[in-house]
Design an enzyme around this catalytic site. Structure first.
Site, PDB file in Angstrom:
ATOM      1  CD1 TRP A 102      -1.970  -1.931   2.368  1.00 33.75           C
ATOM      2  CD2 TRP A 102      -3.323  -1.213  -0.138  1.00 33.75           C
ATOM      3  NE1 TRP A 102      -3.533  -3.060   1.160  1.00 33.75           N
ATOM      4  CE2 TRP A 102      -4.046  -2.330  -0.029  1.00 33.75           C
ATOM      5  CE3 TRP A 102      -3.008  -0.250  -1.012  1.00 33.75           C
ATOM      6  CZ2 TRP A 102      -4.574  -2.959  -0.895  1.00 33.75           C
ATOM      7  CZ3 TRP A 102      -3.971  -0.448  -2.223  1.00 33.75           C
ATOM      8  CH2 TRP A 102      -4.947  -2.233  -2.036  1.00 33.75           C
ATOM      9  CG  ASP A 173      -3.351   3.929   3.934  1.00 34.80           C
ATOM     10  OD1 ASP A 173      -5.110   3.597   4.444  1.00 34.80           O
ATOM     11  OD2 ASP A 173      -3.966   3.017   2.587  1.00 34.80           O
ATOM     12  CE  LYS A 197      -9.403  -3.457   3.191  1.00 39.68           C
ATOM     13  NZ  LYS A 197      -7.854  -2.392   2.923  1.00 39.68           N
TER      14      LYS A 197
HETATM   15  C1  LIG Z   1      -7.793  -1.942   1.254  1.00 38.85           C
HETATM   16  C2  LIG Z   1      -6.741  -0.918   1.274  1.00 38.85           C
HETATM   17  C3  LIG Z   1      -6.489   0.613   0.498  1.00 38.85           C
HETATM   18  C4  LIG Z   1      -7.289   0.664  -0.740  1.00 38.85           C
HETATM   19  O1  LIG Z   1      -8.539   0.624  -0.143  1.00 38.85           O
HETATM   20  P1  LIG Z   1      -9.375   1.130  -1.428  1.00 38.85           P
HETATM   21  O2  LIG Z   1     -10.793   1.330  -0.587  1.00 38.85           O
HETATM   22  O3  LIG Z   1     -10.063  -0.532  -1.950  1.00 38.85           O
HETATM   23  O4  LIG Z   1      -9.270   1.791  -2.294  1.00 38.85           O
HETATM   24  C5  LIG Z   1      -5.484   1.342   1.413  1.00 38.85           C
HETATM   25  N1  LIG Z   1      -4.264   0.727   2.127  1.00 38.85           N
HETATM   26  C6  LIG Z   1      -4.928  -0.065   2.294  1.00 38.85           C
HETATM   27  C7  LIG Z   1      -3.768  -0.151   4.132  1.00 38.85           C
HETATM   28  C8  LIG Z   1      -5.333  -0.427   2.813  1.00 38.85           C
HETATM   29  O5  LIG Z   1      -6.047  -1.875   3.907  1.00 38.85           O
END
Ligand SMILES: *Cc1c(COP(=O)(O)O)cnc(C)c1O
Length: 361
Positions: A102, A173, A197
């Site tokens: 990521w 993030d 998540k």
């Molecule tokens: C799942 C995830 C993403 C991507 O998320 P989307 O909603 O599919 O764009 C980005 N960063 C992390 C840490 C993730 O777990």
């Protein structure tokens, strides 16, 4: 109906109580005779739902008043572009930490808009550990410093919040670890997280941003990626993901009922420790992440004999343990054990793993 223990990385399992409440209210929310899905996002009823969700989230995370909370769409992926567009503020470079897939995606997208300095990379350790803060090559003229708190695929997580004495805003993030423990929001310039998540269903993306960082987007920024537009319009500039917002609100209430984030942290730490202990105690299963940086939320592990992977997944399914297959880029297994995964699910997984080892190792 038989609910299974669902270890999916995202969209992920939701608390049963939340799903049951949503089910009970599906056709008629609070005597209105309409479903939340069918309401105007500007009406009095949805305004009550959206305001309550925000108030509960502010409460849970103790979000200071000088931060705006935005309920957006487009996923964390859209933020990878929105971040430089909004936060460069006339500067030309940004600092990024590289802890996994990521991070790399965020870096690649930012490179379209600015110079990216990778201040430290976990690549040389095959993404198994993170250098200590004093080894990060940070630049005082960077527009911001970005990192991914928890790498959902590699299971590599910063174990504590970085401390810096410069004024470069921290951007994080938090997609796969938000609400898993208390967090000092005041340390950050901006936090973002896809909902699927640890918050609620897909379709909703949360942004928490310090208000002095708003209003300086690059002129060519698409309207929908300009945080200040959403802040001015209470995240209702266009039609928001109303049903996901409502569901997120139910999850916030559920977390409060569990005792808030300190209680969640205790449970999450206990759950993950149990699973890592079981993996470490066995010579059949392994997890290569440095013990100080192991994720509380995503536990990847491999079997000593890769050719048993398929059988392992089949045996797990038979015992109602689903979605344990690791990400295609790393293989093996991954148990995602977010807030909504009950402790019984961890116990059932450990029991299954132990039985499998006895039978096949
Ligand atoms: C799942 C995830 C993403 C991507 O998320 P989307 O909603 O599919 O764009 C980005 N960063 C992390 C840490 C993730 O777990």
């Amino acid at each position: 109906m038989k609910r299974k223990f669902n270890f999916s990385a995202g969209p992920a399992t939701l608390p049963l109580e939340v799903l049951e409440q949503a089910q009970a209210e599906l056709l008629d929310w609070n005597g209105t005779g309409v479903s939340v899905m069918e309401m105007s996002h500007r009406g009095k009823e949805f305004t009550e739902i959206s305001n309550t969700a925000e108030a509960d989230l502010r409460d849970l995370l103790a979000i200071p008043n000088n931060y705006k909370v935005l309920f957006l769409q487009g996923g964390a992926h859209s933020q990878f572009a929105a971040i430089p567009l909004n936060l460069l503020r006339g500067k030309t470079s940004a600092d990024y930490l590289d802890t996994g897939i990521w991070s790399s995606k965020a870096i690649a997208e930012a490179k379209r808009f600015c110079e990216v300095n990778v201040i430290s990379s976990a690549k040389s350790s095959n993404y198994s550990t993170i250098a200590s803060f004093d080894a990060w090559n940070i630049n005082s003229d960077a527009a911001y410093l970005h990192y991914v708190y928890n790498e959902t695929i590699g299971g590599l997580e910063l174990s504590h919040e970085p401390e810096f004495d410069n004024n470069v805003p921290l951007v994080v993030d938090l997609s796969s670890t938000i609400l898993s423990r208390p967090l000092d929001i005041s340390k950050y310039g901006m936090i973002y997280a896809g909902a699927q998540k640890n918050i609620g269903p897909a379709g909703l993306t949360l942004v928490i941003i310090r208000d002095d960082l708003l209003g300086n987007a690059v002129e060519s920024t698409p309207t929908m990626l300009d945080f200040s537009v959403h802040a001015k319009n209470d995240s209702k500039y266009n039609t928001p993901a109303t049903y996901s917002w409502y569901l997120a609100g139910l999850v916030f209430k559920w977390i409060k009922k569990q005792g808030g984030l300190s209680a969640m942290a205790e449970i999450n730490q206990r759950k993950s420790k149990k699973l890592y202990d079981a993996i470490d105690a066995s010579s059949f299963y392994s997890n290569g992440v440095d013990k100080s940086y192991r994720s509380w939320m995503n536990v990847p592990f491999t079997l000593a004999d890769e050719s048993l992977d398929k059988t392992f997944l089949e045996e797990a399914e038979k015992q109602n343990l689903v979605a344990l297959k690791g990400h295609k880029s790393v293989g093996g297994m991954r148990a995602s054990i977010y807030n909504a995964m009950p402790e019984d699910g961890i116990d059932a997984l450990i029991e299954m793993m132990s039985g499998f080892e006895t039978q096949y190792a």
